[in-house]
Design a protein around this motif. Structure first.
Motif, PDB file in Angstrom:
ATOM      1  N   ALA A  48      -3.390  10.644   2.868  1.00 49.74           N
ATOM      2  CA  ALA A  48      -2.437  10.748   1.756  1.00 49.74           C
ATOM      3  C   ALA A  48      -1.000  10.615   2.277  1.00 49.74           C
ATOM      4  O   ALA A  48      -0.171   9.935   1.673  1.00 49.74           O
ATOM      5  N   GLU A  49      -0.707  11.231   3.426  1.00 48.41           N
ATOM      6  CA  GLU A  49       0.655  11.170   3.973  1.00 48.41           C
ATOM      7  C   GLU A  49       1.023   9.737   4.372  1.00 48.41           C
ATOM      8  O   GLU A  49       2.131   9.282   4.099  1.00 48.41           O
ATOM      9  N   GLU A  50       0.101   9.045   5.019  1.00 51.61           N
ATOM     10  CA  GLU A  50       0.369   7.652   5.401  1.00 51.61           C
ATOM     11  C   GLU A  50       0.638   6.783   4.169  1.00 51.61           C
ATOM     12  O   GLU A  50       1.570   5.973   4.155  1.00 51.61           O
ATOM     13  N   GLN A  91      -4.005  -6.177  -1.615  1.00 52.61           N
ATOM     14  CA  GLN A  91      -4.987  -6.044  -0.520  1.00 52.61           C
ATOM     15  C   GLN A  91      -4.577  -4.915   0.418  1.00 52.61           C
ATOM     16  O   GLN A  91      -5.404  -4.136   0.869  1.00 52.61           O
ATOM     17  N   ARG A  92      -3.275  -4.823   0.711  1.00 52.11           N
ATOM     18  CA  ARG A  92      -2.794  -3.737   1.584  1.00 52.11           C
ATOM     19  C   ARG A  92      -3.042  -2.378   0.972  1.00 52.11           C
ATOM     20  O   ARG A  92      -3.414  -1.426   1.643  1.00 52.11           O
ATOM     21  N   ARG A  93      -2.769  -2.307  -0.326  1.00 52.28           N
ATOM     22  CA  ARG A  93      -2.963  -1.018  -1.001  1.00 52.28           C
ATOM     23  C   ARG A  93      -4.447  -0.653  -1.001  1.00 52.28           C
ATOM     24  O   ARG A  93      -4.809   0.498  -0.761  1.00 52.28           O
ATOM     25  N   LEU A  94      -5.297  -1.641  -1.231  1.00 48.23           N
ATOM     26  CA  LEU A  94      -6.744  -1.407  -1.220  1.00 48.23           C
ATOM     27  C   LEU A  94      -7.204  -0.938   0.155  1.00 48.23           C
ATOM     28  O   LEU A  94      -7.934   0.055   0.275  1.00 48.23           O
ATOM     29  N   MET A  95      -6.773  -1.628   1.211  1.00 45.17           N
ATOM     30  CA  MET A  95      -7.194  -1.241   2.551  1.00 45.17           C
ATOM     31  C   MET A  95      -6.635   0.139   2.899  1.00 45.17           C
ATOM     32  O   MET A  95      -7.288   0.928   3.585  1.00 45.17           O
ATOM     33  N   GLY A  96      -5.437   0.442   2.403  1.00 47.61           N
ATOM     34  CA  GLY A  96      -4.862   1.775   2.583  1.00 47.61           C
ATOM     35  C   GLY A  96      -5.710   2.834   1.915  1.00 47.61           C
ATOM     36  O   GLY A  96      -5.960   3.904   2.464  1.00 47.61           O
ATOM     37  N   LEU A 139       4.143   7.621   2.758  1.00 47.66           N
ATOM     38  CA  LEU A 139       5.242   7.084   3.571  1.00 47.66           C
ATOM     39  C   LEU A 139       5.377   5.566   3.407  1.00 47.66           C
ATOM     40  O   LEU A 139       6.493   5.039   3.346  1.00 47.66           O
ATOM     41  N   LYS A 140       4.259   4.873   3.297  1.00 42.53           N
ATOM     42  CA  LYS A 140       4.311   3.420   3.086  1.00 42.53           C
ATOM     43  C   LYS A 140       4.939   3.080   1.736  1.00 42.53           C
ATOM     44  O   LYS A 140       5.707   2.129   1.625  1.00 42.53           O
ATOM     45  N   LEU A 141       4.589   3.884   0.733  1.00 45.55           N
ATOM     46  CA  LEU A 141       5.129   3.636  -0.608  1.00 45.55           C
ATOM     47  C   LEU A 141       6.643   3.852  -0.628  1.00 45.55           C
ATOM     48  O   LEU A 141       7.395   3.027  -1.161  1.00 45.55           O
ATOM     49  N   VAL A 142       7.089   4.940  -0.018  1.00 46.99           N
ATOM     50  CA  VAL A 142       8.529   5.232   0.046  1.00 46.99           C
ATOM     51  C   VAL A 142       9.257   4.101   0.756  1.00 46.99           C
ATOM     52  O   VAL A 142      10.334   3.664   0.338  1.00 46.99           O
ATOM     53  N   ILE A 196       2.814  17.385   0.908  1.00 46.38           N
ATOM     54  CA  ILE A 196       3.266  16.336   1.835  1.00 46.38           C
ATOM     55  C   ILE A 196       4.791  16.287   1.866  1.00 46.38           C
ATOM     56  O   ILE A 196       5.410  16.226   2.926  1.00 46.38           O
ATOM     57  N   ARG A 197       5.409  16.341   0.674  1.00 47.06           N
ATOM     58  CA  ARG A 197       6.869  16.254   0.606  1.00 47.06           C
ATOM     59  C   ARG A 197       7.527  17.446   1.305  1.00 47.06           C
ATOM     60  O   ARG A 197       8.545  17.290   1.985  1.00 47.06           O
ATOM     61  N   SER A 198       6.946  18.639   1.126  1.00 48.54           N
ATOM     62  CA  SER A 198       7.503  19.824   1.796  1.00 48.54           C
ATOM     63  C   SER A 198       7.393  19.685   3.319  1.00 48.54           C
ATOM     64  O   SER A 198       8.347  19.969   4.047  1.00 48.54           O
TER      65      SER A 198
END
Lengths: 193, 193
Positions: free
Chosen positions: B148-150, B137-142, B153-156, B185-187
């Motif tokens: 993309a950056e948010e 559900q969190r991933r879906l709402m995300g 960062l959540k995944l990391v 994003i990583r750069s």
């Protein structure tokens, strides 16, 4: 008052009359008028609720003020912010009555007691969670891979009842598209008929 | 071979040695080499699998040939196409070994028997499904509300281990972004440090 809940449970498992009676002592009946809130962002979700009558929606509001709908819950469905309910942390969801509602609410303490005393209900909740997970995974994969029209057609096919009871701008919000896009899709589909 | 599975179960419930021994008779051990498939689109998902060692990913391929990743599953996780497993209908998922894997597989018939004979495992699976549903559900709402950056960062933050073990183009696919966006994003994040 417990008619739909009893039916929902008996669809999946067998429980005795004594277990049913015990179950009923743990739920609090609650009526909500249309537009009233069961949960607001920043509060802890103290109850999971079963919808005996009416329709709820759970949603978040992002930094830009846009609403994102997690779920519509009509008769026979459960609703909650599960994470907040389980951890007692504050919720980022609102749960709002879209129609006048009759609900059955249960606290975490009573839910734990219920599962301890009537362990066969573990199976009931396991099956419900399993079905919800499958539906949520499908919606997620749809978000990643489907066009707005494909998402709309799947929603109409999966939940025709809800589509009749929910305003168009909420359908658009559920699908993650604008009202204009939804309106265009509906016109195009109407022309194809 | 059953070390992690036993640990995973005991984290959530208590089962007797006899129940553990019965449980072990129902699982089939399976080794997969890196790049081998456990499931391919068009086949029925005959097993749910527990990862004792290694890393799996489940994904679909859309009409345009793009991959969409549902899940990475490393040690201690379960993987399956639940819908196909439960209904015996063909799957739209691929499940691939990203590393050499040691798996424990169980068929639907054995799983049903296991839950019938060791009903306390209903609770184990209920809790796992509950946690998986919250995360999905969190991933879906995300997907509906985050940049993309948010999402990156959540995944990391949520799965640092997986990030170390999975190639960048699969991270991009999981996040529903292009490799170029992920690289940018990583750069940018590296420069902020």
């Amino acid at each position: 008052m417990f008619e739909r809940l009893t039916h929902s449970i008996q669809e999946h498992i067998s429980i005795t009359e004594a277990e049913q009676d015990f179950c009923k002592t743990l739920f609090l009946p609650k009526k909500l008028r249309k537009k009233q809130y069961l949960l607001q962002e920043g509060d802890v979700c103290k109850y999971i609720v079963f919808v005996e009558k009416g329709l709820l929606r759970s949603y978040t509001i992002d930094n830009k003020g846009n609403e994102h709908i997690l779920q519509f819950a009509m008769e026979g469905w459960w609703s909650a912010d599960l994470y907040s309910f389980l951890t007692n942390e504050i919720s980022s969801y609102h749960i709002e009555a879209l129609e006048d509602c009759e609900l059955l609410m249960i606290t975490k303490t009573s839910w734990d007691l219920l599962l301890e005393r009537v362990p066969v209900l573990e199976r009931y909740f396991r099956v419900l969670l399993q079905n919800n997970l499958i539906a949520t995974q499908r919606r997620l994969m749809g978000e990643l891979s489907e066009t707005a029209e494909e998402k709309y057609l799947k929603l109409v096919s999966a939940y025709p009842d809800i589509m009749q009871r929910v305003p168009q701008h909420m359908i658009a919000s559920y699908l993650g598209i604008t009202r204009e896009t939804l309106s265009r899709i509906r016109s195009q589909l109407a022309m194809k008929k």
